[in-house]
Design an enzyme around this catalytic site. Structure first.
Site, PDB file in Angstrom:
ATOM      1  N   ARG A   1      -0.669  -6.332 -22.157  1.00 25.74           N
ATOM      2  CA  ARG A   1      -1.449  -5.857 -23.304  1.00 25.74           C
ATOM      3  C   ARG A   1      -0.698  -4.801 -24.108  1.00 25.74           C
ATOM      4  O   ARG A   1      -1.109  -4.449 -25.216  1.00 25.74           O
ATOM      5  CB  ARG A   1      -2.808  -5.350 -22.854  1.00 25.74           C
ATOM      6  CG  ARG A   1      -2.777  -4.148 -21.952  1.00 25.74           C
ATOM      7  CD  ARG A   1      -4.164  -3.845 -21.370  1.00 25.74           C
ATOM      8  NE  ARG A   1      -5.224  -3.967 -22.349  1.00 25.74           N
ATOM      9  CZ  ARG A   1      -5.518  -3.051 -23.247  1.00 25.74           C
ATOM     10  NH1 ARG A   1      -4.787  -1.949 -23.315  1.00 25.74           N
ATOM     11  NH2 ARG A   1      -6.515  -3.224 -24.094  1.00 25.74           N
TER      12      ARG A   1
ATOM     13  N   PRO B   1       0.804  -1.227   0.000  1.00 20.20           N
ATOM     14  CA  PRO B   1       0.000   0.000   0.000  1.00 20.20           C
ATOM     15  C   PRO B   1       0.836   1.277   0.000  1.00 20.20           C
ATOM     16  O   PRO B   1       0.359   2.327  -0.428  1.00 20.20           O
ATOM     17  CB  PRO B   1      -0.818  -0.116   1.296  1.00 20.20           C
ATOM     18  CG  PRO B   1      -0.880  -1.569   1.582  1.00 20.20           C
ATOM     19  CD  PRO B   1       0.438  -2.127   1.114  1.00 20.20           C
TER      20      PRO B   1
ATOM     21  N   GLU C   1       0.031  -8.660   7.996  1.00 19.22           N
ATOM     22  CA  GLU C   1       0.230  -7.243   8.300  1.00 19.22           C
ATOM     23  C   GLU C   1       1.344  -6.615   7.478  1.00 19.22           C
ATOM     24  O   GLU C   1       1.627  -5.428   7.617  1.00 19.22           O
ATOM     25  CB  GLU C   1       0.544  -7.068   9.794  1.00 19.22           C
ATOM     26  CG  GLU C   1      -0.628  -7.331  10.711  1.00 19.22           C
ATOM     27  CD  GLU C   1      -1.772  -6.353  10.477  1.00 19.22           C
ATOM     28  OE1 GLU C   1      -1.530  -5.135  10.467  1.00 19.22           O
ATOM     29  OE2 GLU C   1      -2.922  -6.813  10.295  1.00 19.22           O
TER      30      GLU C   1
ATOM     31  N   ASP D   1      -5.558   3.569 -25.988  1.00 22.04           N
ATOM     32  CA  ASP D   1      -6.096   3.353 -24.651  1.00 22.04           C
ATOM     33  C   ASP D   1      -6.179   4.646 -23.850  1.00 22.04           C
ATOM     34  O   ASP D   1      -5.475   5.621 -24.120  1.00 22.04           O
ATOM     35  CB  ASP D   1      -5.196   2.384 -23.867  1.00 22.04           C
ATOM     36  CG  ASP D   1      -5.503   0.939 -24.187  1.00 22.04           C
ATOM     37  OD1 ASP D   1      -6.571   0.668 -24.750  1.00 22.04           O
ATOM     38  OD2 ASP D   1      -4.658   0.082 -23.884  1.00 22.04           O
TER      39      ASP D   1
END
Length: 229
Positions: A156, A91, A118, A171
């Site tokens: 991709r 994160p 954690e 895109d």
């Protein structure tokens, strides 16, 4: 593109690697993904990969020993990690974006480490030259979904993976803007019509309309992002 993924749950990747664009890329020989269960690097009878945090607190923390052993085993097998990007899905990482995906698509090989619980013992963070990557400001149970998102975003963009390479060049985010709206048959559906300009055959007008729509979408999107801060 060769990808090495270290994970405690390799089976989570099974269907993902066989389906859609990623499966096509593998069958074309343009993508090779190898999964490594770093629990196999444990040596204790319980095959422990986590332990309680020093200082107290809830949850468990991934121990350094199995991760270091897995990394050292891969380095010995592959002749080291020189020039090989190493991604740590966490994160606290920098947001995954189209620029990062395009850069990874150009790398002949890269490695990703998926966490659980954690998080990692801090010595894992400090001992390898990681590129720490996040797919958003939210918490998942582990890094596997982030790894899958990163693999697909990069795959991709490898030339030859999509049926038409122009699809990737058009895109969202490629030129800093979102993509324009798309329409297909039928021309009329439940009272909603395809814009006449798309039926005109005038390619200059169609291009101008699409650009204007992309700019409008991007302006709205940026405003929403600012409101969420």
């Amino acid at each position: 593109m060769q990808v090495q993924i270290l994970t405690l749950f390799p089976r989570l990747f099974e269907n993902f690697l066989d389906e859609s664009i990623v499966g096509i890329a593998r069958r074309k020989g343009l993508l090779d993904v190898t999964l490594h269960d770093f629990r196999e690097q444990t040596s204790d009878p319980h095959r422990s990969v986590d332990d309680r945090p020093f200082g107290g607190g809830p949850g468990m923390v991934i121990k350094p020993e199995p991760v270091f052993a897995a990394m050292e085993s891969l380095a010995a097998r592959d002749g080291g990690f020189d020039g090989m990007p190493k991604l740590l899905f966490t994160p606290q990482g920098a947001p995954l974006d189209q620029e990062r995906a395009a850069w990874l698509a150009q790398q002949p090989r890269w490695l990703g480490l998926c966490g659980r619980y954690e998080g990692f013992d801090e010595r894992i963070h400090q001992s390898f030259d990681w590129i720490e990557v996040s797919i958003g400001d939210f918490v998942l149970s582990g890094g596997e979904l982030a790894a899958m998102a990163t693999i697909e975003a990069a795959t991709r963009l490898i030339p030859g993976v999509l049926g038409d390479d122009e699809s990737a060049r058009q895109d969202s985010f490629v030129d800093g803007m979102l993509d324009h709206p798309h329409y297909t048959r039928p021309r009329s559906f439940r009272g909603q019509e395809v814009p006449e300009v798309l039926l005109s055959g005038n390619h200059e007008e169609i291009s101008a309309w699409r650009r204007a729509q992309a700019e409008e979408r991007t302006t709205v999107w940026k405003a929403l992002r600012e409101d969420q801060r």
